[in-house]
Scaffold this motif. Sequence first.
Motif, PDB file in Angstrom:
ATOM      1  N   ASP A 190      13.645  33.230  37.742  1.00  0.00           N
ATOM      2  CA  ASP A 190      12.753  32.513  38.651  1.00  0.00           C
ATOM      3  C   ASP A 190      13.256  32.722  40.069  1.00  0.00           C
ATOM      4  O   ASP A 190      14.450  32.808  40.320  1.00  0.00           O
ATOM      5  CB  ASP A 190      12.752  31.018  38.347  1.00  0.00           C
ATOM      6  N   THR A 233      11.978  32.085  44.480  1.00  0.00           N
ATOM      7  CA  THR A 233      11.047  31.662  45.516  1.00  0.00           C
ATOM      8  C   THR A 233      11.466  32.374  46.790  1.00  0.00           C
ATOM      9  O   THR A 233      12.613  32.253  47.215  1.00  0.00           O
ATOM     10  CB  THR A 233      11.099  30.137  45.733  1.00  0.00           C
ATOM     11  N   GLU A 277       1.619  28.806  50.623  1.00  0.00           N
ATOM     12  CA  GLU A 277       1.610  30.258  50.475  1.00  0.00           C
ATOM     13  C   GLU A 277       0.919  30.903  51.664  1.00  0.00           C
ATOM     14  O   GLU A 277       1.237  32.023  52.040  1.00  0.00           O
ATOM     15  CB  GLU A 277       0.936  30.643  49.170  1.00  0.00           C
ATOM     16  N   ALA A 292      12.895  23.086  46.031  1.00  0.00           N
ATOM     17  CA  ALA A 292      12.121  23.994  45.175  1.00  0.00           C
ATOM     18  C   ALA A 292      12.835  24.252  43.851  1.00  0.00           C
ATOM     19  O   ALA A 292      12.186  24.388  42.810  1.00  0.00           O
ATOM     20  CB  ALA A 292      11.862  25.310  45.903  1.00  0.00           C
ATOM     21  N   TRP A 334       7.214  25.713  42.991  1.00  0.00           N
ATOM     22  CA  TRP A 334       7.399  26.932  43.780  1.00  0.00           C
ATOM     23  C   TRP A 334       8.029  28.074  42.995  1.00  0.00           C
ATOM     24  O   TRP A 334       8.376  29.096  43.557  1.00  0.00           O
ATOM     25  CB  TRP A 334       8.211  26.627  45.037  1.00  0.00           C
ATOM     26  N   SER A 335       8.160  27.926  41.703  1.00  0.00           N
ATOM     27  CA  SER A 335       8.765  28.983  40.892  1.00  0.00           C
ATOM     28  C   SER A 335       7.913  30.248  40.932  1.00  0.00           C
ATOM     29  O   SER A 335       6.704  30.212  40.707  1.00  0.00           O
ATOM     30  CB  SER A 335       8.907  28.504  39.445  1.00  0.00           C
ATOM     31  N   ARG A 389       6.926  32.053  43.441  1.00  0.00           N
ATOM     32  CA  ARG A 389       5.931  32.062  44.512  1.00  0.00           C
ATOM     33  C   ARG A 389       6.612  32.338  45.833  1.00  0.00           C
ATOM     34  O   ARG A 389       7.814  32.241  45.961  1.00  0.00           O
ATOM     35  CB  ARG A 389       5.217  30.707  44.580  1.00  0.00           C
ATOM     36  N   ASP A 390       5.804  32.639  46.837  1.00  0.00           N
ATOM     37  CA  ASP A 390       6.287  32.831  48.208  1.00  0.00           C
ATOM     38  C   ASP A 390       5.935  31.576  48.997  1.00  0.00           C
ATOM     39  O   ASP A 390       4.896  30.961  48.780  1.00  0.00           O
ATOM     40  CB  ASP A 390       5.629  34.029  48.878  1.00  0.00           C
TER      41      ASP A 390
END
Length: 73
Positions: free
Chosen positions: A14, A16, A36, A58, A64-65, A67-68
């Motif tokens: 995972d 971020t 995002e 996070a 927020w795993s 993701r940006d």
Amino acid sequence: MELAEKAIRSSGPDRTLVHPTMLTKDPARGSYCVGERLPMRGHPKISRADVAGFPHRAARGTEWSRRDAVSTD
């Protein structure tokens, strides 16, 4: 940078990715926007202390795993 981000995105764990706006040396306010995609007007900025707090937040959840995130005051 794009090549490094692509490698990170395709990795197993995972992750971020955090892309802060202009960094300041101000103390943490604890109040900031994360998304995002955020509308940017003017010259948004955020303290280094607030940016440092976000990965901790996070990592404790799943929102927020993989993701940006863009962050700004």
